[in-house]
Design an enzyme around this catalytic site. Sequence first.
Site, PDB file in Angstrom:
ATOM      1  N   HIS A   1      -8.583  11.395   1.935  1.00 53.82           N
ATOM      2  CA  HIS A   1      -7.681  10.275   1.707  1.00 53.82           C
ATOM      3  C   HIS A   1      -6.373  10.462   2.480  1.00 53.82           C
ATOM      4  O   HIS A   1      -5.442   9.668   2.341  1.00 53.82           O
ATOM      5  CB  HIS A   1      -7.386  10.148   0.203  1.00 53.82           C
TER       6      HIS A   1
ATOM      7  N   HIS B   1       0.814  -1.214   0.000  1.00 54.65           N
ATOM      8  CA  HIS B   1       0.000   0.000   0.000  1.00 54.65           C
ATOM      9  C   HIS B   1       0.851   1.270   0.000  1.00 54.65           C
ATOM     10  O   HIS B   1       0.326   2.376   0.059  1.00 54.65           O
ATOM     11  CB  HIS B   1      -0.921  -0.028   1.243  1.00 54.65           C
TER      12      HIS B   1
ATOM     13  N   LYS C   1       3.401   4.398  -1.083  1.00 51.24           N
ATOM     14  CA  LYS C   1       3.579   5.328  -2.198  1.00 51.24           C
ATOM     15  C   LYS C   1       4.914   6.036  -2.005  1.00 51.24           C
ATOM     16  O   LYS C   1       5.020   7.020  -1.254  1.00 51.24           O
ATOM     17  CB  LYS C   1       2.456   6.358  -2.279  1.00 51.24           C
TER      18      LYS C   1
ATOM     19  N   ASP D   1       2.032  19.493  18.513  1.00 50.72           N
ATOM     20  CA  ASP D   1       2.786  20.578  19.151  1.00 50.72           C
ATOM     21  C   ASP D   1       3.580  21.436  18.180  1.00 50.72           C
ATOM     22  O   ASP D   1       4.632  21.988  18.536  1.00 50.72           O
ATOM     23  CB  ASP D   1       3.726  20.008  20.223  1.00 50.72           C
TER      24      ASP D   1
ATOM     25  N   LYS E   1      -3.397  10.712   5.358  1.00 56.25           N
ATOM     26  CA  LYS E   1      -2.870   9.903   6.456  1.00 56.25           C
ATOM     27  C   LYS E   1      -1.764  10.724   7.126  1.00 56.25           C
ATOM     28  O   LYS E   1      -0.571  10.440   6.985  1.00 56.25           O
ATOM     29  CB  LYS E   1      -2.293   8.574   5.954  1.00 56.25           C
TER      30      LYS E   1
ATOM     31  N   ASP F   1      17.537   9.339  -8.474  1.00 57.89           N
ATOM     32  CA  ASP F   1      18.997   9.506  -8.434  1.00 57.89           C
ATOM     33  C   ASP F   1      19.559   9.431  -7.014  1.00 57.89           C
ATOM     34  O   ASP F   1      20.617  10.011  -6.732  1.00 57.89           O
ATOM     35  CB  ASP F   1      19.407  10.830  -9.081  1.00 57.89           C
TER      36      ASP F   1
END
Length: 405
Positions: free
Chosen positions: A294, A113, A115, A301, A296, A120
Amino acid sequence: MITHWRNGNRLELLENGEAYYPRLFAAIAAAREEVLVETFILFDDPVGRQFRDAAIAAARRGAAVRITIDGFGSADLDATFTAPLLEAGVHIHVYDPVQRLFGQRTRIFRRLHRKLAVIDRRLAFCGGINLSHDHLRDFGEQSKQDYALQIEGPVVADIHRTMLEVLAPPPRRWRWLRRQRLAPVSPQQQPQDGPAVAAVVIRDNDRHRADIERLYRLGIRAARHDIVIANAYFFPGYRLLRDLRHAARRGVRVRVILQGNPDMRFVQWAANTLHDYLLHAGVRIYEYCERPMHAKVALIDGDWLTVGSSNLDPLSLFLNLEANVFARDHGAAAALRDSLEHLLAAHCREIDPATARRRTLVRQLLSYLAYHATRRLPAFAGWLPAHAPTRATLPQAAAGEMREP
């Protein structure tokens, strides 16, 4: 839990596909040696085709281009999309290819899951944004709200190493030796003049089963003033919920942004079963209503933040392969704070504890059953026929459809 904190990084927050795709595609266009990309979803749509064109151009310039896609999330790619990539010399790896049963995809658990991208070995990206058109506003009302980080500095080497390990998982007894051979660039070789202390934290089904959840809990328990969590699929374990309640009760302002316009109704209903438990402790809950959430991400603080692919639900916390970057950085944290405060002010509705649905005996029973049934999902999945995830590499000589070797 093994977490390597690296000093001297530079982070930049990228909001939605409008900010993320131009940066990623420009980095690929400038690549000279190597392009590594991991994504759960790669679609044959305007964004996917733009990514394909950039990858082909990089490969033709002589860069080594390796793309890893998930066999479930990207199961619908066919030869018309992959053939030009393979002909240009791009290597396409498929994590745990799926088969279809009565037209339906199988093997829905333990997916890749993540991404991630590394260009380089100097520039990296980590977040929750797939390579698909539905992360752009011109997709319509169902376009998604999400974030990614652009990263420079020593932590890039850790992300690079993490991606190589998925491509070549070592035998258990030789794991320590294989890790040494896979090390791409030591962190000391990377520029170290950035202000951010950062770490890439993964969740897998081996030695890092609970690392992301533990880092969340450590951040929440250390919070003194403010916690903001924006999460698409919010159904965490009891210990994380308890930490949020304790933080609110000791005077920390705790705000949780959930889906108000969900792409899956069950997700919203499941999260609703937790409202009473959090609201009665002083946690403030908001529903983001402009479009599907969508994201996450979390902010604590004013300088502690995390951005990545991991939801706070059983699939992400107990089954899938996930990757988040955790960091202390005032600049990136300020950008995330500004974005989340805008969402709260302009596009969210707060759930009022006084008008929330009353905690009746029947509702408590339904909440208890829903919570524990969902939390036991990993155990239920374990009853299914077990299989070790496979890795397939599409043959470059023949651009056929994705299949197991």
